[in-house]
Design a protein around this motif. Sequence first.
Motif, PDB file in Angstrom:
ATOM      1  N   ARG A  98       0.841  -1.205   0.000  1.00  0.00           N
ATOM      2  CA  ARG A  98       0.000   0.000   0.000  1.00  0.00           C
ATOM      3  C   ARG A  98       0.876   1.255   0.000  1.00  0.00           C
ATOM      4  O   ARG A  98       0.615   2.210  -0.731  1.00  0.00           O
ATOM      5  CB  ARG A  98      -0.918  -0.025   1.216  1.00  0.00           C
ATOM      6  N   LEU A 133      -0.052   5.446  -7.447  1.00  0.00           N
ATOM      7  CA  LEU A 133      -0.856   4.347  -7.976  1.00  0.00           C
ATOM      8  C   LEU A 133      -1.863   3.849  -6.935  1.00  0.00           C
ATOM      9  O   LEU A 133      -2.121   2.649  -6.815  1.00  0.00           O
ATOM     10  CB  LEU A 133       0.056   3.193  -8.412  1.00  0.00           C
ATOM     11  N   GLU A 134      -2.437   4.788  -6.194  1.00  0.00           N
ATOM     12  CA  GLU A 134      -3.395   4.422  -5.152  1.00  0.00           C
ATOM     13  C   GLU A 134      -4.591   3.656  -5.708  1.00  0.00           C
ATOM     14  O   GLU A 134      -5.234   2.883  -4.990  1.00  0.00           O
ATOM     15  CB  GLU A 134      -3.907   5.670  -4.428  1.00  0.00           C
ATOM     16  N   ALA A 135      -4.902   3.862  -6.981  1.00  0.00           N
ATOM     17  CA  ALA A 135      -6.064   3.192  -7.577  1.00  0.00           C
ATOM     18  C   ALA A 135      -5.909   1.672  -7.570  1.00  0.00           C
ATOM     19  O   ALA A 135      -6.897   0.943  -7.645  1.00  0.00           O
ATOM     20  CB  ALA A 135      -6.271   3.679  -9.009  1.00  0.00           C
ATOM     21  N   LEU A 136      -4.673   1.201  -7.482  1.00  0.00           N
ATOM     22  CA  LEU A 136      -4.438  -0.242  -7.475  1.00  0.00           C
ATOM     23  C   LEU A 136      -4.480  -0.832  -6.070  1.00  0.00           C
ATOM     24  O   LEU A 136      -4.488  -2.052  -5.911  1.00  0.00           O
ATOM     25  CB  LEU A 136      -3.070  -0.547  -8.093  1.00  0.00           C
ATOM     26  N   GLY A 144      -5.580  -2.435  -2.845  1.00  0.00           N
ATOM     27  CA  GLY A 144      -6.735  -3.253  -2.492  1.00  0.00           C
ATOM     28  C   GLY A 144      -6.313  -4.688  -2.285  1.00  0.00           C
ATOM     29  O   GLY A 144      -5.236  -5.115  -2.744  1.00  0.00           O
ATOM     30  N   THR A 204      -5.203  -6.807  -5.427  1.00  0.00           N
ATOM     31  CA  THR A 204      -3.833  -6.575  -5.897  1.00  0.00           C
ATOM     32  C   THR A 204      -2.828  -7.203  -4.947  1.00  0.00           C
ATOM     33  O   THR A 204      -1.879  -7.874  -5.372  1.00  0.00           O
ATOM     34  CB  THR A 204      -3.554  -5.067  -6.014  1.00  0.00           C
ATOM     35  N   GLN A 212      -5.071   3.909 -20.622  1.00  0.00           N
ATOM     36  CA  GLN A 212      -5.315   2.939 -19.556  1.00  0.00           C
ATOM     37  C   GLN A 212      -4.084   2.749 -18.669  1.00  0.00           C
ATOM     38  O   GLN A 212      -3.454   1.700 -18.624  1.00  0.00           O
ATOM     39  CB  GLN A 212      -5.779   1.623 -20.168  1.00  0.00           C
ATOM     40  N   ARG A 213      -3.779   3.789 -17.938  1.00  0.00           N
ATOM     41  CA  ARG A 213      -2.584   3.825 -17.094  1.00  0.00           C
ATOM     42  C   ARG A 213      -2.620   2.771 -15.988  1.00  0.00           C
ATOM     43  O   ARG A 213      -1.637   2.063 -15.761  1.00  0.00           O
ATOM     44  CB  ARG A 213      -2.460   5.228 -16.488  1.00  0.00           C
ATOM     45  N   THR A 214      -3.743   2.665 -15.295  1.00  0.00           N
ATOM     46  CA  THR A 214      -3.845   1.736 -14.171  1.00  0.00           C
ATOM     47  C   THR A 214      -3.728   0.292 -14.640  1.00  0.00           C
ATOM     48  O   THR A 214      -3.067  -0.528 -13.993  1.00  0.00           O
ATOM     49  CB  THR A 214      -5.192   1.931 -13.444  1.00  0.00           C
ATOM     50  N   GLN A 215      -4.341  -0.024 -15.767  1.00  0.00           N
ATOM     51  CA  GLN A 215      -4.278  -1.396 -16.273  1.00  0.00           C
ATOM     52  C   GLN A 215      -2.854  -1.780 -16.644  1.00  0.00           C
ATOM     53  O   GLN A 215      -2.426  -2.919 -16.443  1.00  0.00           O
ATOM     54  CB  GLN A 215      -5.198  -1.564 -17.489  1.00  0.00           C
ATOM     55  N   SER A 260      -0.963  -2.474 -13.464  1.00  0.00           N
ATOM     56  CA  SER A 260      -1.391  -3.753 -12.908  1.00  0.00           C
ATOM     57  C   SER A 260      -0.746  -4.915 -13.656  1.00  0.00           C
ATOM     58  O   SER A 260      -0.258  -5.869 -13.046  1.00  0.00           O
ATOM     59  CB  SER A 260      -2.923  -3.864 -12.978  1.00  0.00           C
TER      60      SER A 260
END
Length: 382
Positions: free
Chosen positions: A177, A185-188, A190, A193, A244-247, A250
């Motif tokens: 985290r 990259l806080e969106a990832l 969880g 992940t 699609q930065r987050t993808q 990931s």
Amino acid sequence: MAEKKQSRQAFLVSQAKLLPQEQQAAVLKQINTAAAAKGGISTTKLNQLNLSIEQVLYGTTNQGGTAGFKPGTTPDTSSGTKTTEDPAAAELRRQNEADRRSAYAILDDAFKGYGLETLAPVIRTLMEQGVSTDEAALELRKTDAYKTRFIGNEGRIAKKLAVYSPAEYLQAEQTYRDVLAQNGLEALAGTETYSKLISGAVSPVEMQDRIVNVFNKIDNADSALKEQLGTYFSTYGVGDPNLQRTQIASALLIGATSAQELERSLQKSQLRSAATTAGLGVLGEPEVTDLQKQLEAAKTYDVYGTAKKAFGELATVQPLTTKLSQIYNEDTTGLQQELQQEAFFGLASQRRKNLQQKEQAAFSGQSGISTVSLAQQASGSF
């Protein structure tokens, strides 16, 4: 004398076992405490404990308690009213119920604080069953709720690695985290992940390496490079690497490919993109692999910047050198590779130098623009 003490304790224990489940533990604790005192359970203490138990079980006025009516007695129905629970027993029951609800609320809050809210109902059930702490720990690990919450351990087992204890698992999640937050990259962040990272045995150090040496370079790349990377990331459901930065992050972080291999793949894409942008066409896999290895051996940090500069120069020099080779009937086998080595690593091309000298000799003394001027321009590029 010892036999008498044992009989008192055994009698009280048998009586306590008639109590409701939620009250048994507290009463048994009192019995054990009294038995452990010097001299064992005294007659006075025996009577006090027995009276307390009977008041709960049978009531104080022969109107019944939690166990109904005391054997050998006649229910008091003289008033003609409906038999009700003994007030003392009812009050004790209500207090126990309130205490239990309070304990459950504390339990729920504590588990939520650690992200373990899915396990709270399981613990509650084990508490209600009066299971000991050690036994509860073993039973908890067998439940689907526990296995689902710590699903990352399944991947570690498959890799023949030691599983994380709950404390180690939670600490790993916190570290992941923090790394994600530090890199925007806080969106990832969880449990999904984290479980994939733990399952894949991706350490926080490896995770940071992938972000710095691969993701950040892609994230800051121009559209031409991202387009070149589109084919690779399409297998991860990334349709547009520009958006699609987050993808992308990931795919890089949770995949089985190491940071080193990811960086090599990125460098190959950078080389292909630079060559295409310079108008030199698409590099074949053997050629791009060989060039990437040479740049890695040379410890070239900015592969993309180096490639754009080198291929840009090659796009100017190669057509001129090829033309001179044709004019002077020189063999062009391997010429492109030779010029590429010159552009990337400064290894002077002897053939280009010889062709330049021939051109200079042939047109020596002539004025105006000729191919010699072009050759000189090419020579000045290095």
